[in-house]
Design an enzyme around this catalytic site. Sequence first.
Site, PDB file in Angstrom:
ATOM      1  N   ASP A 143      -6.605  -6.571   2.610  1.00  0.00           N
ATOM      2  CA  ASP A 143      -5.383  -6.596   1.809  1.00  0.00           C
ATOM      3  C   ASP A 143      -5.408  -5.426   0.825  1.00  0.00           C
ATOM      4  O   ASP A 143      -5.942  -4.362   1.153  1.00  0.00           O
ATOM      5  CB  ASP A 143      -5.282  -7.964   1.106  1.00  0.00           C
ATOM      6  CG  ASP A 143      -3.849  -8.407   0.896  1.00  0.00           C
ATOM      7  OD1 ASP A 143      -3.129  -7.704   0.173  1.00  0.00           O
ATOM      8  OD2 ASP A 143      -3.448  -9.443   1.445  1.00  0.00           O
ATOM      9  N   HIS A 217      -1.124  -8.362  -4.560  1.00  0.00           N
ATOM     10  CA  HIS A 217      -1.024  -9.090  -3.284  1.00  0.00           C
ATOM     11  C   HIS A 217      -2.400  -9.572  -2.804  1.00  0.00           C
ATOM     12  O   HIS A 217      -2.569 -10.734  -2.412  1.00  0.00           O
ATOM     13  CB  HIS A 217      -0.384  -8.152  -2.260  1.00  0.00           C
ATOM     14  CG  HIS A 217       0.064  -8.799  -0.999  1.00  0.00           C
ATOM     15  ND1 HIS A 217      -0.787  -8.992   0.069  1.00  0.00           N
ATOM     16  CD2 HIS A 217       1.271  -9.275  -0.614  1.00  0.00           C
ATOM     17  CE1 HIS A 217      -0.114  -9.573   1.060  1.00  0.00           C
ATOM     18  NE2 HIS A 217       1.137  -9.758   0.670  1.00  0.00           N
ATOM     19  N   SER A 547       2.738 -13.931   4.082  1.00  0.00           N
ATOM     20  CA  SER A 547       1.505 -13.451   3.446  1.00  0.00           C
ATOM     21  C   SER A 547       0.818 -14.564   2.669  1.00  0.00           C
ATOM     22  O   SER A 547      -0.391 -14.539   2.508  1.00  0.00           O
ATOM     23  CB  SER A 547       1.828 -12.333   2.453  1.00  0.00           C
ATOM     24  OG  SER A 547       1.934 -11.109   3.098  1.00  0.00           O
TER      25      SER A 547
END
Length: 772
Positions: A143, A217, A547
């Site tokens: 990520d 994220h 996600s």
Amino acid sequence: MEVPRRKWLVLLMLLLLICCYGPGGASAAGKTSKKTYIVHVSKSQMPAEFVEHSHWYDASLQAVSDSAEMLYTYDTVTHGFSARLTPAEAEALAARAGVLAVVPETRYHLHTTRTPEFLGISHESGLFPESESVTDVVVGVLDTGVWPERKSYDDTGFGPVPATWKGACEEGKDFKAATACNRKLIGARFFCKGYEASMGPVDESRESRSPRDGDGHGTHTSSTAAGNFVQDASLLGYASGTARGMATRARIAVYKVCWTGGCFSSDILAALDKAVDDGVNVLSLSLGGGQSDYFRDGVAIGAFAAMEKGILVSCSAGNAGPGTASLSNVAPWITTVGAGTIDRDFPAYITLGNGMNYTGVSLYSGKPLPDEKLHFVYAGNVTNSTNGNLCMSGTLIPEKVAGKIVLCDRGINARVQKGAVVKEAGGAGMILSNTAANGEELVADAHLLPATAVGEKTGNAIKSYLSSEQNPVASIIFGGTKVGVEPSPVLAAFSSRGPNAITPAILKPDLIAPGVNILAGWTGAAGPTGLAVDTRRTEFNIISGTSMSCPHVSGLAALLKGSHPDWSPAAIKSALMTTAYSSYKGGKPLLDVSTGMAATPFDVGSGHVDPVQALDPGLVYDITPDDYIGFLCAIGYTPLQIGAVSKRNASCDSGKKYSVSDLNYPSFSVPFETATTGAGGAGSTTTIVKHVRTLTNVGTPGSYRATVTAAAEYVKVTVEPAELSFKQVGETLSYTVSFTAVSQPSGTSSFGSLVWSDGKHVVASPIAFTWT
Ligand SMILES: *[C@@H]1O[C@H](CO)[C@@H](O)[C@H](O)[C@H]1NC(C)=O
Ligand SMILES: *[C@@H]1O[C@H](CO)[C@@H](O)[C@H](O)[C@H]1NC(C)=O
Ligand SMILES: *[C@@H]1O[C@H](CO)[C@@H](O)[C@H](O)[C@H]1NC(C)=O
Ligand SMILES: *[C@@H]1O[C@H](CO)[C@@H](O)[C@H](O)[C@H]1NC(C)=O
């Protein structure tokens, strides 16, 4: 499917020929400009004069180019290297002996604390035993990196890192191994050679050239998968409570592959190469690219090798819904995860000048709007831009917006960006209206000004008030956090849908998990909206996407791996799928928020994950790496293509008939070919499709009976034998299910299910029939 795809290929090749060999200067530039290519080789074909593979790779590269730079060599998930090449050099390389495939690099993108209670694995429910062996399980997350100071990575109470762990904590700007990594966060690496070769050096004023997460994220996804308990967590007071990941006792290793300009496949492959070597047990990838053949897809290739080593790979399905065939990450050895809502909401109440009330959702937490109603305008009427209704940057006329509430339409630019645009133009507040694309799906955002999102129907009602009223006014009141929302889950509109465009006979997505308004850890380098103008800093953030659903499944897979260390990735996936639920407690099917109608297996696969049931599935559909080679033969891959996917020198047996339906998959997708008969042109299908499946008993001895539901007017389904008696644990028994199309439904698909039960366990598989 074969014929139309070939036609496309021919068309595509014609187009390529026209582009590359047509007259004009562009072709000359195209021939000399370099791109990154990934070169897959057959290691066993190294000529005898070389001692080391790297020497062979260097020599191969030098043979086609005197200036090519090598980026990475790969040795675990694939054999070969990546390099900067011109198209002509790539072509020359592809023709050399031992080269399986030369694939241009592709760019992937991110598929951007109440979940444990919602899933029934909270402490209080006491149902889910977190076995101590989970501490031996390592979840690898590819990520944007990690913000290691977050409490989710606290290692209090953790023993030494597993003895088998071979990973590292790489240092870089703002990232010191001694303080960043510990017994919880046991590994952190970063990969940017491919990114920098295409995009230029990492801009260190914006993000660190290290595993540090400047985006948020990666901190969100890794803390969702395996973050430790954090008390008194919230986003600006919203969703307050104890935050935790799914596998609180598992270890985390992060692999930073995504940078502000995207995630490049040469970096992703390098990260997978390392992660598999390091000794991760589960891989979580909340990113995806376009739809491409498995031998061109770095994630599919890396996941194949991971699967062979017993590593489960969980990937997000994508946020390209609700359009059909919008899935990514569909390889059958990947667990493909869609997104649903949970039973938590953040209501905001709107009252209009005519006394009508509407409810939206919001995570706004600043100064409230004044008590009296404010002037209210439609963005499309206070702009001189044709798509000003979308509140794109700089399109609102400040004199017409100042001090007012503005209604903006959803679409194109980020939802929080629209709020920033209204604020910049001097607006007091915003109502963000869904359009048909998102229907009634509400995604809450931590807007920079008082703002709320509303569904399409509400948006239309408010628009008709705006256009019928001389002097429209409105107010918005923020309602905080509400739990117990029903029905839940509902499928998110953004969740990517089937059918599977690459292999229609494999049903995808595999299942859904929580992915709407999820609270988890956040970076210290960006505000909750991620906008540059957002100077707020929060330890947690609430965001939405597949996600977010993917790491839920990754963490749950880690729990299953801890409880059943001997289960293969396919067995863990089967347990998660066959125990998933596709209807609410009352029996009504799960709803799709984009239509308000029942979701189909093309939308939710096997349904919503149910971890407590997954712990004891009774039976599993297991799949070996060799079975997947048979699958690659069935879809017609050449030995070179099979080699690129699997590193194997496997040739399909020309005497054997391979079929995708032979793959022991825990769900069914049955495409029927339609034969047109008679002058009336009425389609009739006579096809019989048979699937053979093998079940492995992982529960107690018992007798299982099959129950089939299918629309009898379209399809006849028989199961032979209809009863399977397992005498012992580990025993395998096979059955054949025959699908006979008796007529074609008015639409193009129909759905059903095949359920095996011993009265205690329910082993359910969805079935999707399509008429092509
Ligand atoms: C691949 O397998 C075939 C058949 O077993 C064999 O003839 C060939 O030499 C092998 N190629 C390599 C590169 O190992
Ligand atoms: C809207 O809400 C206000 C305040 O709660 C209430 O006084 C009013 O009656 C409501 N209007 C309608 C039409 O229900
Ligand atoms: C659009 O509006 C802006 C802001 O009021 C103004 O400066 C600009 O001249 C306008 N453009 C046109 C084409 O009317
Ligand atoms: C926008 O302005 C036009 C022209 O004044 C008006 O007819 C229309 O109703 C307005 N639309 C909205 C949603 O306010």
